[in-house]
Enzyme design. Structure first.
Site, PDB file in Angstrom:
ATOM      1  N   GLU A   1      -5.852  -8.266   0.033  1.00 22.93           N
ATOM      2  CA  GLU A   1      -6.552  -7.975   1.285  1.00 22.93           C
ATOM      3  C   GLU A   1      -7.984  -7.608   0.972  1.00 22.93           C
ATOM      4  O   GLU A   1      -8.240  -6.850   0.021  1.00 22.93           O
ATOM      5  CB  GLU A   1      -5.944  -6.770   2.038  1.00 22.93           C
ATOM      6  CG  GLU A   1      -4.658  -7.041   2.742  1.00 22.93           C
ATOM      7  CD  GLU A   1      -4.136  -5.810   3.501  1.00 22.93           C
ATOM      8  OE1 GLU A   1      -4.940  -4.944   3.903  1.00 22.93           O
ATOM      9  OE2 GLU A   1      -2.918  -5.726   3.666  1.00 22.93           O
TER      10      GLU A   1
ATOM     11  N   GLU B   1       0.795  -1.229   0.000  1.00 27.34           N
ATOM     12  CA  GLU B   1       0.000   0.000   0.000  1.00 27.34           C
ATOM     13  C   GLU B   1       0.830   1.283   0.000  1.00 27.34           C
ATOM     14  O   GLU B   1       0.873   2.027   0.992  1.00 27.34           O
ATOM     15  CB  GLU B   1      -0.974   0.001   1.186  1.00 27.34           C
ATOM     16  CG  GLU B   1      -1.915  -1.189   1.171  1.00 27.34           C
ATOM     17  CD  GLU B   1      -3.084  -1.054   2.126  1.00 27.34           C
ATOM     18  OE1 GLU B   1      -3.042  -0.179   3.001  1.00 27.34           O
ATOM     19  OE2 GLU B   1      -4.050  -1.818   1.980  1.00 27.34           O
TER      20      GLU B   1
HETATM   21  C1  FCB Z   1      -4.927  -2.053   5.124  1.00 28.76           C
HETATM   22  C2  FCB Z   1      -3.609  -2.483   5.719  1.00 28.76           C
HETATM   23  C3  FCB Z   1      -3.740  -3.541   6.774  1.00 28.76           C
HETATM   24  C4  FCB Z   1      -4.958  -3.336   7.648  1.00 28.76           C
HETATM   25  C5  FCB Z   1      -6.188  -3.126   6.811  1.00 28.76           C
HETATM   26  C6  FCB Z   1      -7.456  -2.971   7.591  1.00 28.76           C
HETATM   27  O1  FCB Z   1      -4.825  -0.745   4.672  1.00 28.76           O
HETATM   28  O2  FCB Z   1      -2.742  -2.970   4.719  1.00 28.76           O
HETATM   29  O3  FCB Z   1      -2.545  -3.567   7.505  1.00 28.76           O
HETATM   30  O4  FCB Z   1      -4.729  -2.306   8.516  1.00 28.76           O
HETATM   31  O5  FCB Z   1      -6.006  -2.017   5.978  1.00 28.76           O
END
Ligand code: FCB
Length: 440
Positions: A354, A168
């Site tokens: 994610e 990210e």
């Molecule tokens: C993302 C992050 C992860 C977690 C989620 C909820 O931005 O990569 O570490 O905090 O959000």
């Protein structure tokens, strides 16, 4: 229970669970050096409740049981991150043998259980000694990060199934250097512009370093949002274009096209703070990748805000159901983004690295089961539209340290009682277990 079946995804689709070092490991006394999250969280006012990652989920000691959970859930893969300050306490120079030993045990533990290691080199825990030298604002970070990547390649490369450089970069750069919400907590346009470029230059430099060590299957993990206008007015549509450039296109265009979006390079408020001669780095920024990871949580809804200095945009409040983070639940946005990336950017394999939601504490989490089901269906939908999505990772295996939100926001498939470190699988974990053990 989910109403979809594993076979809907085909035999080669990878299901995994994700975590990050600072959010779960604890274990800070093995020679690990300090990170920017240690000092940021220790500074009053930065994190809810003053919570820090000092103990977190004690995964440093409890990793065998945590890997057992991943295996018992039926997951094929585990997305974890290396802690740079655990391996190289000062960021450059001396190596911490205990840190190497920890990741040796962890990776071998995955392989022994038939779990594929999906590694991330940087998930936000920058060694403090490098922050002292300017951290992501300093162009030298590309070399520091490249050397760290070489070490990972030498010590672990042949055992990793897939490796991502940065998690990210929007959060590393903009959230942490312009919005001031994450470590190091800057609110400074020059700091942000430099970090936005250096984080991608460091990414490309690390790709070169990993390839030189013979490491295969390399990528980056971008957090993308579905940027939408609050209304169809030309002003709100224009605001959305800036929002999309800041959140999505800076990273997608930079990494996959080797050019930053005109909406930002033509914006004087921002562009005059970019490092001089950044254009010469774009070839490195856009090194070919083997796969792209996309983290998806919600949409961004924009309205025009001419009174805002700098970027004349503001977030509007949507009317969709929200999670405990206050983020709107919008599975359609995931389909749309996957199709957009596939149509407009690249045909390399895509992974949802994610996706998940914060929910109130407890092991009964029916809303989370629905959230996962809806987003898994969104992945299927994107695949039907031609996006080559090869895998999906739930965020997160465990309730954990949710950065500036501390321990109050719980994203886990497995509940963690922080007083006892007791793990209790939630209904959402059982739903994945049902899906993944039913291979028919
Ligand atoms: C993302 C992050 C992860 C977690 C989620 C909820 O931005 O990569 O570490 O905090 O959000």
């Amino acid at each position: 229970m989910f109403s979809i079946s594993r076979s809907d995804f085909g035999p080669d689709f990878t299901f995994g669970a994700a975590t990050a070092a600072y959010q779960i490991e604890g274990g800070q006394t093995d020679g690990r050096g300090p990170s920017i999250w240690d000092s940021f969280s220790a500074t009053p006012g930065n994190v809810q409740n003053g919570d820090t990652g000092r103990d977190a989920c004690d995964h440093y000691n409890r990793w065998p049981a945590d890997l057992d959970l991943i295996r018992d859930g039926g997951f094929d893969a585990y997305r974890f991150s290396f802690a740079w300050p655990r391996l190289i306490p000062e960021g450059t120079g001396a190596i911490n043998q205990a840190g190497l030993d920890f990741y040796d045990r962890l990776i071998d533990g995955m392989l022994a259980r038939g779990i594929k290691p999906y590694a991330t080199l940087y998930h936000w825990d920058l060694p403090s000694a490098l922050q002292d030298k300017g951290g992501w604002m300093n162009r030298d970070i590309a070399g520091w990060f490249g050397d760290y990547a070489s070490l990972i390649g030498q010590k672990f490369g042949d055992r990793l199934h897939a490796t991502a450089t940065i998690n990210e970069p929007w959060c590393v750069a903009f959230l942490s250097h312009f919005l001031g919400i994450h470590a190091p907590g800057y609110r400074d346009i020059r700091a942000a512009a430099r970090a936005m470029h250096h984080v991608l230059f460091a990414h490309g430099t690390a790709i070169d370093a990993l390839r030189a060590e013979g490491v295969k299957n390399l990528g980056i993990v971008l957090n993308l949002e579905k940027s939408e206008p609050a209304t169809q007015s030309p002003e709100d549509v224009a605001a959305t274009d800036i929002g999309d450039a800041l959140f999505n296109r800076w990273y997608l265009d930079g990494v996959l096209k080797g050019k930053y979006p005109d909406a930002l390079t033509g914006n004087d408020f921002f562009a005059r703070h970019l490092p001089a001669g950044y254009e010469k780095d774009m070839e490195v920024v856009s090194r070919p990748l083997d796969w792209l990871g996309i983290n998806y949580y919600t949409r961004g809804l924009y309205k025009s805000a001419p009174e805002q200095l700098g970027f004349p945009i503001a977030q509007a409040k949507g009317d969709l159901e929200t999670t405990e983070m206050g983020w709107e639940i919008y599975p359609q946005g995931l389909s749309d983004l996957l199709v957009r990336v596939s149509n407009d950017y690249t045909k390399i394999p895509l992974y949802v690295t994610e996706n998940g939601m914060a929910e109130v504490e407890g092991d009964s989490d029916p809303r989370r089961v629905d959230y996962y089901e809806a987003h898994l269906k969104a992945v299927l939908n994107a695949r039907e539209q031609g996006a080559d999505v090869r895998g999906y990772f739930a965020w997160s295996l465990l309730d954990n340290y949710e950065w500036a939100e501390g321990y109050n926001k719980r994203f886990g498939l497995v509940h963690v009682d922080y007083a006892t470190q007791q793990r209790t699988p939630k209904a959402s974990f059982r739903a994945f277990q049902g899906l993944l053990h039913n291979t028919k």
